[in-house]
Design a protein around this motif. Sequence first.
Motif, PDB file in Angstrom:
ATOM      1  N   MET A 110       0.844  -1.171   0.000  1.00  0.00           N
ATOM      2  CA  MET A 110       0.000   0.000   0.000  1.00  0.00           C
ATOM      3  C   MET A 110       0.889   1.233   0.000  1.00  0.00           C
ATOM      4  SD  MET A 110      -2.775   1.700   2.649  1.00  0.00           S
ATOM      5  CE  MET A 110      -2.719   0.530   3.871  1.00  0.00           C
ATOM      6  N   PRO A 111       0.656   2.135  -0.928  1.00  0.00           N
ATOM      7  CA  PRO A 111       1.455   3.359  -0.944  1.00  0.00           C
ATOM      8  C   PRO A 111       1.102   4.244   0.241  1.00  0.00           C
ATOM      9  CG  PRO A 111      -0.273   3.474  -2.584  1.00  0.00           C
ATOM     10  CD  PRO A 111      -0.311   2.081  -2.020  1.00  0.00           C
ATOM     11  N   LEU A 112       2.096   4.922   0.768  1.00  0.00           N
ATOM     12  CA  LEU A 112       1.888   5.769   1.936  1.00  0.00           C
ATOM     13  C   LEU A 112       1.807   7.231   1.542  1.00  0.00           C
ATOM     14  CD1 LEU A 112       4.202   4.001   4.483  1.00  0.00           C
ATOM     15  CD2 LEU A 112       1.732   3.894   4.338  1.00  0.00           C
ATOM     16  N   GLY A 113       1.074   7.522   0.495  1.00  0.00           N
ATOM     17  CA  GLY A 113       0.872   8.892   0.052  1.00  0.00           C
ATOM     18  C   GLY A 113      -0.229   9.552   0.854  1.00  0.00           C
ATOM     19  N   PRO A 114      -0.649  10.740   0.458  1.00  0.00           N
ATOM     20  CA  PRO A 114      -1.683  11.446   1.193  1.00  0.00           C
ATOM     21  C   PRO A 114      -3.049  10.782   1.081  1.00  0.00           C
ATOM     22  CG  PRO A 114      -1.151  12.629  -0.798  1.00  0.00           C
ATOM     23  CD  PRO A 114      -0.166  11.511  -0.683  1.00  0.00           C
ATOM     24  N   GLN A 115      -3.271  10.013   0.034  1.00  0.00           N
ATOM     25  CA  GLN A 115      -4.559   9.362  -0.186  1.00  0.00           C
ATOM     26  C   GLN A 115      -4.307   7.997  -0.824  1.00  0.00           C
ATOM     27  OE1 GLN A 115      -7.215  10.979   0.803  1.00  0.00           O
ATOM     28  NE2 GLN A 115      -8.768   9.553   0.155  1.00  0.00           N
ATOM     29  N   PRO A 116      -4.832   6.906  -0.261  1.00  0.00           N
ATOM     30  CA  PRO A 116      -4.613   5.595  -0.867  1.00  0.00           C
ATOM     31  C   PRO A 116      -5.183   5.524  -2.283  1.00  0.00           C
ATOM     32  CG  PRO A 116      -5.469   5.366   1.348  1.00  0.00           C
ATOM     33  CD  PRO A 116      -5.554   6.823   0.991  1.00  0.00           C
TER      34      PRO A 116
ATOM     35  N   ILE B 182       0.040   7.161  10.204  1.00  0.00           N
ATOM     36  CA  ILE B 182      -0.718   8.411  10.094  1.00  0.00           C
ATOM     37  C   ILE B 182       0.223   9.595   9.903  1.00  0.00           C
ATOM     38  CG2 ILE B 182      -2.207  10.018  11.352  1.00  0.00           C
ATOM     39  CD1 ILE B 182      -3.453   7.503  12.679  1.00  0.00           C
ATOM     40  N   GLN B 183       1.311   9.626  10.647  1.00  0.00           N
ATOM     41  CA  GLN B 183       2.266  10.730  10.515  1.00  0.00           C
ATOM     42  C   GLN B 183       2.902  10.746   9.122  1.00  0.00           C
ATOM     43  OE1 GLN B 183       1.326  12.916  12.837  1.00  0.00           O
ATOM     44  NE2 GLN B 183       3.476  13.449  12.966  1.00  0.00           N
ATOM     45  N   ILE B 184       3.198   9.572   8.569  1.00  0.00           N
ATOM     46  CA  ILE B 184       3.756   9.514   7.219  1.00  0.00           C
ATOM     47  C   ILE B 184       2.753  10.089   6.223  1.00  0.00           C
ATOM     48  CG2 ILE B 184       4.431   7.931   5.372  1.00  0.00           C
ATOM     49  CD1 ILE B 184       5.682   6.168   7.587  1.00  0.00           C
ATOM     50  N   ARG B 185       1.489   9.728   6.367  1.00  0.00           N
ATOM     51  CA  ARG B 185       0.463  10.241   5.455  1.00  0.00           C
ATOM     52  C   ARG B 185       0.223  11.733   5.653  1.00  0.00           C
ATOM     53  NH1 ARG B 185      -4.056   5.475   5.108  1.00  0.00           N
ATOM     54  NH2 ARG B 185      -2.754   4.074   3.891  1.00  0.00           N
ATOM     55  N   ARG B 186       0.305  12.215   6.897  1.00  0.00           N
ATOM     56  CA  ARG B 186       0.134  13.651   7.134  1.00  0.00           C
ATOM     57  C   ARG B 186       1.267  14.442   6.489  1.00  0.00           C
ATOM     58  NH1 ARG B 186      -0.134  15.318  12.792  1.00  0.00           N
ATOM     59  NH2 ARG B 186      -1.132  17.188  12.034  1.00  0.00           N
TER      60      ARG B 186
ATOM     61  N   LYS C  77       0.964  17.188   3.566  1.00  0.00           N
ATOM     62  CA  LYS C  77       1.524  18.539   3.697  1.00  0.00           C
ATOM     63  C   LYS C  77       2.397  18.899   2.497  1.00  0.00           C
ATOM     64  CE  LYS C  77       3.855  21.573   6.884  1.00  0.00           C
ATOM     65  NZ  LYS C  77       4.423  21.739   8.212  1.00  0.00           N
ATOM     66  N   ARG C  78       3.132  17.907   1.968  1.00  0.00           N
ATOM     67  CA  ARG C  78       3.949  18.166   0.784  1.00  0.00           C
ATOM     68  C   ARG C  78       3.077  18.486  -0.425  1.00  0.00           C
ATOM     69  NH1 ARG C  78       7.046  13.709   2.525  1.00  0.00           N
ATOM     70  NH2 ARG C  78       5.935  12.387   1.039  1.00  0.00           N
TER      71      ARG C  78
END
Length: 88
Positions: free
Chosen positions: A1-7, A68-72, A76-77
Motif C-alpha cells: 500500500m502506498p503511503l501517500g496522502p490518499q490511498p 498516520i504521521q507519514i500520510r500527514r 503537507k507536501r
Amino acid sequence: MPLGPQPQGRRGTIEEPYSPLNLRLVLAAFGFVVCTVLSVLLFRAGWTVPGWLLAAWALAAVIDIVVIQIRRRARKRTTGDRDHSLFE
C-alpha cells in the motif's frame, strides 16, 4: 500500500480527503495511552495474559500513529502549509 496522502483507488481528493488523518491521530494516541496504562495495571495485578494482549494493542496503536504521521507529511507536501481541521 502506498503511503501517500490518499490511498490509490479511494474516493476523495486532496481538497476533500477520504481519511480524517488528524482525528485518526487523536484516537490512536488515546488508544495507546489507555492500553498502556491498563496493561501496566494488569501486570501489577498478576494478570499477565490480558496484560500482554493490551500491550500488543498499544503496539498496534504506535504503528498506526507512525503510518498516520507519514500520510500527514505526504499530505503537507502536496497541499502546502494549509491548516487542516480535526475532521480532515
